[in-house]
Design an enzyme around this catalytic site. Structure first.
Site, short mmCIF file in Angstrom:
data_model
loop_
_atom_site.label_atom_id
_atom_site.label_comp_id
_atom_site.label_asym_id
_atom_site.label_seq_id
_atom_site.Cartn_x
_atom_site.Cartn_y
_atom_site.Cartn_z
N ARG A 36 11.49 63.99 23.46
CA ARG A 36 11.26 64.70 24.73
C ARG A 36 11.64 66.16 24.53
O ARG A 36 12.65 66.45 23.89
CB ARG A 36 12.14 64.12 25.84
CG ARG A 36 11.58 62.87 26.44
CD ARG A 36 12.42 62.41 27.59
NE ARG A 36 13.83 62.30 27.24
CZ ARG A 36 14.71 61.55 27.91
NH1 ARG A 36 14.32 60.87 28.96
NH2 ARG A 36 15.97 61.51 27.55
N PHE A 74 29.82 64.33 31.19
CA PHE A 74 28.81 63.96 30.22
C PHE A 74 28.11 62.70 30.78
O PHE A 74 27.90 62.66 31.98
CB PHE A 74 29.44 63.86 28.82
CG PHE A 74 29.64 65.27 28.25
CD1 PHE A 74 30.46 66.20 28.89
CD2 PHE A 74 28.95 65.69 27.14
CE1 PHE A 74 30.60 67.51 28.42
CE2 PHE A 74 29.09 67.00 26.65
CZ PHE A 74 29.91 67.90 27.30
N TYR A 110 17.77 71.61 36.56
CA TYR A 110 18.94 70.90 37.07
C TYR A 110 20.22 71.56 36.55
O TYR A 110 21.13 71.91 37.34
CB TYR A 110 18.87 69.43 36.65
CG TYR A 110 20.16 68.68 36.79
CD1 TYR A 110 20.71 68.41 38.03
CD2 TYR A 110 20.86 68.23 35.65
CE1 TYR A 110 21.91 67.71 38.15
CE2 TYR A 110 22.04 67.54 35.76
CZ TYR A 110 22.57 67.29 37.01
OH TYR A 110 23.76 66.61 37.12
N LYS A 132 23.30 73.90 38.60
CA LYS A 132 24.73 73.57 38.56
C LYS A 132 25.54 74.75 37.99
O LYS A 132 26.65 75.03 38.45
CB LYS A 132 24.93 72.33 37.69
CG LYS A 132 24.37 71.07 38.30
CD LYS A 132 25.34 70.52 39.32
CE LYS A 132 24.84 69.28 40.00
NZ LYS A 132 25.85 68.65 40.84
N ARG A 177 24.89 60.59 22.36
CA ARG A 177 25.40 61.05 23.66
C ARG A 177 26.83 60.54 23.84
O ARG A 177 27.22 59.53 23.27
CB ARG A 177 24.53 60.51 24.81
CG ARG A 177 23.13 61.09 24.82
CD ARG A 177 23.11 62.56 25.19
NE ARG A 177 21.79 63.15 25.17
CZ ARG A 177 21.23 63.77 24.12
NH1 ARG A 177 21.90 63.89 23.00
NH2 ARG A 177 20.02 64.28 24.20
N ALA A 201 23.92 65.99 45.30
CA ALA A 201 22.96 66.79 44.53
C ALA A 201 21.78 65.91 44.17
O ALA A 201 21.85 64.68 44.26
CB ALA A 201 23.61 67.30 43.23
N GLY A 232 21.25 58.05 48.34
CA GLY A 232 22.43 57.18 48.35
C GLY A 232 22.14 55.85 49.03
O GLY A 232 21.02 55.59 49.50
N THR A 292 28.10 69.61 35.19
CA THR A 292 27.43 68.71 34.24
C THR A 292 27.38 69.31 32.84
O THR A 292 27.36 70.54 32.68
CB THR A 292 25.99 68.44 34.72
OG1 THR A 292 25.26 67.81 33.66
CG2 THR A 292 25.25 69.71 35.08
N1 LIG Z 1 25.38 60.28 36.91
C1 LIG Z 1 25.68 61.06 35.87
O1 LIG Z 1 25.67 60.63 34.70
C2 LIG Z 1 26.07 62.51 36.12
C3 LIG Z 1 26.31 63.34 35.01
C4 LIG Z 1 26.70 64.68 35.24
C5 LIG Z 1 26.84 65.15 36.53
N2 LIG Z 1 26.58 64.34 37.59
C6 LIG Z 1 26.73 64.87 38.94
O2 LIG Z 1 27.52 63.98 39.71
C7 LIG Z 1 27.12 64.02 41.09
C8 LIG Z 1 26.89 62.60 41.58
O3 LIG Z 1 25.91 61.96 40.78
P1 LIG Z 1 25.48 60.44 41.04
O4 LIG Z 1 25.06 59.86 39.76
O5 LIG Z 1 26.53 59.77 41.84
O6 LIG Z 1 24.17 60.68 41.95
P2 LIG Z 1 23.63 59.83 43.19
O7 LIG Z 1 22.20 60.19 43.34
O8 LIG Z 1 23.98 58.38 43.05
O9 LIG Z 1 24.46 60.41 44.42
C9 LIG Z 1 24.17 61.64 45.02
C10 LIG Z 1 24.45 61.49 46.52
O10 LIG Z 1 24.27 62.76 47.15
C11 LIG Z 1 23.53 62.59 48.36
N3 LIG Z 1 22.84 63.86 48.62
C12 LIG Z 1 21.97 64.51 47.82
N4 LIG Z 1 21.59 65.66 48.39
C13 LIG Z 1 22.23 65.74 49.60
C14 LIG Z 1 22.27 66.69 50.65
N5 LIG Z 1 21.53 67.81 50.61
N6 LIG Z 1 23.05 66.46 51.72
C15 LIG Z 1 23.82 65.33 51.79
N7 LIG Z 1 23.83 64.39 50.82
C16 LIG Z 1 23.03 64.59 49.74
C17 LIG Z 1 22.60 61.43 48.09
O11 LIG Z 1 22.14 60.78 49.24
C18 LIG Z 1 23.49 60.52 47.21
O12 LIG Z 1 24.24 59.61 48.01
C19 LIG Z 1 25.89 64.90 41.15
O13 LIG Z 1 26.29 66.18 41.61
C20 LIG Z 1 25.43 64.98 39.69
O14 LIG Z 1 24.78 66.19 39.43
C21 LIG Z 1 26.19 63.03 37.41
#
Ligand SMILES: NC(=O)c1ccc[n+]([C@@H]2O[C@H](COP(=O)([O-])OP(=O)(O)OC[C@H]3O[C@@H](n4cnc5c(N)ncnc54)[C@H](O)[C@@H]3O)[C@@H](O)[C@H]2O)c1
Length: 327
Positions: free
Chosen positions: A281, A167, A139, A143, A221, A73, A36, A115
């Site tokens: 892929r 999505f 991954y 989840k 997508r 995550a 983050g 997800t």
């Molecule tokens: N971005 C997408 O398109 C998408 C799609 C489907 C699901 N998701 C889910 O949405 C959520 C957020 O995704 P994002 O794109 O904002 O990701 P991101 O990487 O921007 O944010 C994840 C945040 O979690 C924090 N983090 C990770 N592991 C940690 C831990 N063990 N303890 C404390 N903090 C921790 C990181 O520092 C980061 O700030 C995730 O769970 C991801 O699986 C995202």
């Protein structure tokens, strides 16, 4: 409500935090900043820099949380195949520690970022929540394991749980001085990578496969604007019901091919985008499109920014001002 947001320094967690605060909630962010950004932390939220593995230190009975929104995550599907142990430990073991803390402190509700990856290669389109769950990467499996743990938790201990299966999330949240956008490192998502190419920060965009059974041969997508996604979290908090684990897909119901995304990025940025077609892929399904009928019917969720132009336009505005530093 007093809410704990894990992952509130990340892309989606920071946008949801902003909207929760704007709606009058009190927010504590638990984020160890492993991926983050400190700048994405809301100044009017409290930040605890710690891992979800140590959630019990923050989620105490005395703290009086009304709910947890769990975004933290690791999210790179490709990396999850190379370092699966990292993903199981962080995404699943870490979340089980979080659920333990929630139970011990008597927190009534939890909203979880699941997800589309839990479905793997879809056997039906559009994909409903009842579709076969068969993740093709670690991954998605980590989840799905959490989704199953939440079902058990709701049944056995009365948690009000909601899983939101996103999505492809795109766009940025821009409101007055607020600009929160996507900054993953390494970036694996098509739109920010395409913007890198448009900005001259990458040489070319690779499209993986152009011989899929789709209109132009590239993968289809489903994209959802991060602001629309964030609004669904506020609705989910209200709809959460003790003893139930509700699950909702969140997408547009409209698919776009990779080439259609490239065309919109060219149009919005005014830049040529050199494209190279690379081999397919492993495990990439031809088409992933969500049915979000349940979220619309049960949560009353209505996306307000459904077009690719909305999403790419906002992502580019964020990119220009916050990544390139232009006015
Ligand atoms: N971005 C997408 O398109 C998408 C799609 C489907 C699901 N998701 C889910 O949405 C959520 C957020 O995704 P994002 O794109 O904002 O990701 P991101 O990487 O921007 O944010 C994840 C945040 O979690 C924090 N983090 C990770 N592991 C940690 C831990 N063990 N303890 C404390 N903090 C921790 C990181 O520092 C980061 O700030 C995730 O769970 C991801 O699986 C995202």
């Amino acid at each position: 409500m007093k809410l704990l947001v894990t992952g509130g320094a990340g892309f989606i967690g920071s946008v949801v935090t902003r909207m929760l605060l704007d709606a009058g909630h009190q927010v504590v962010i638990l984020d160890d900043l492993r991926t983050g950004h400190r700048e994405a932390l809301a100044p009017d939220a409290t930040h605890v820099e710690a891992s979800i593995h140590d959630a019990a230190r923050v989620i105490t009975a005395d703290a009086g949380f009304d709910g947890v929104l769990h975004f933290a995550a690791l999210i790179a599907a490709g990396e999850s195949m190379i370092k699966p142990e990292l993903y199981w430990r962080n995404n699943t073991v870490g979340t089980l520690a979080l659920i333990d803390a929630v139970r011990a402190a008597g927190v009534p509700r939890m909203v979880f970022s699941s997800t589309a990856a839990v479905y793997g290669n879809p056997t039906e389109l559009p994909i409903t929540e009842n579709a076969v769950k068969a993740p093709t990467n670690t991954y998605g499996a980590t989840k799905l394991a959490v989704d199953m743990a939440l079902t058990s938790e709701a049944i056995a201990h009365g948690l009000a749980a909601v899983s939101l299966r996103y999505f492809n999330v795109a766009g940025a949240h821009l409101a007055g001085d607020i600009a929160l956008g996507e900054r993953h490192d390494p970036e694996t998502h098509l739109i920010p990578i395409a913007l890198d190419v448009a900005a001259g920060r990458r040489e070319k965009l690779q499209l993986f496969g152009d011989d899929y059974p789709t209109v132009d041969g590239t993968c289809v997508r489903d994209y959802i604007h991060v602001a629309d996604l964030a609004r669904a979290h506020l609705l989910a908090l209200d709809a959460a019901t003790s003893g139930q684990h509700r699950i909702y897909n969140l997408g547009n119901g409209n698919g776009f091919t990779n080439r259609q995304v490239v065309d919109v990025v060219r149009e919005v940025t005014g830049h040529q985008l050199p494209v190279e077609v690379a081999p397919r892929r492993e495990g990439d399904p031809a088409e992933l499109v969500a049915s979000s009928t349940l979220a619309r019917e049960e949560l009353g969720w209505v996306p307000q920014k459904p077009t690719l132009h909305d999403m790419v336009g906002d992502a580019w505005a964020f990119y220009r001002t916050h990544i390139l530093g232009q006015q």
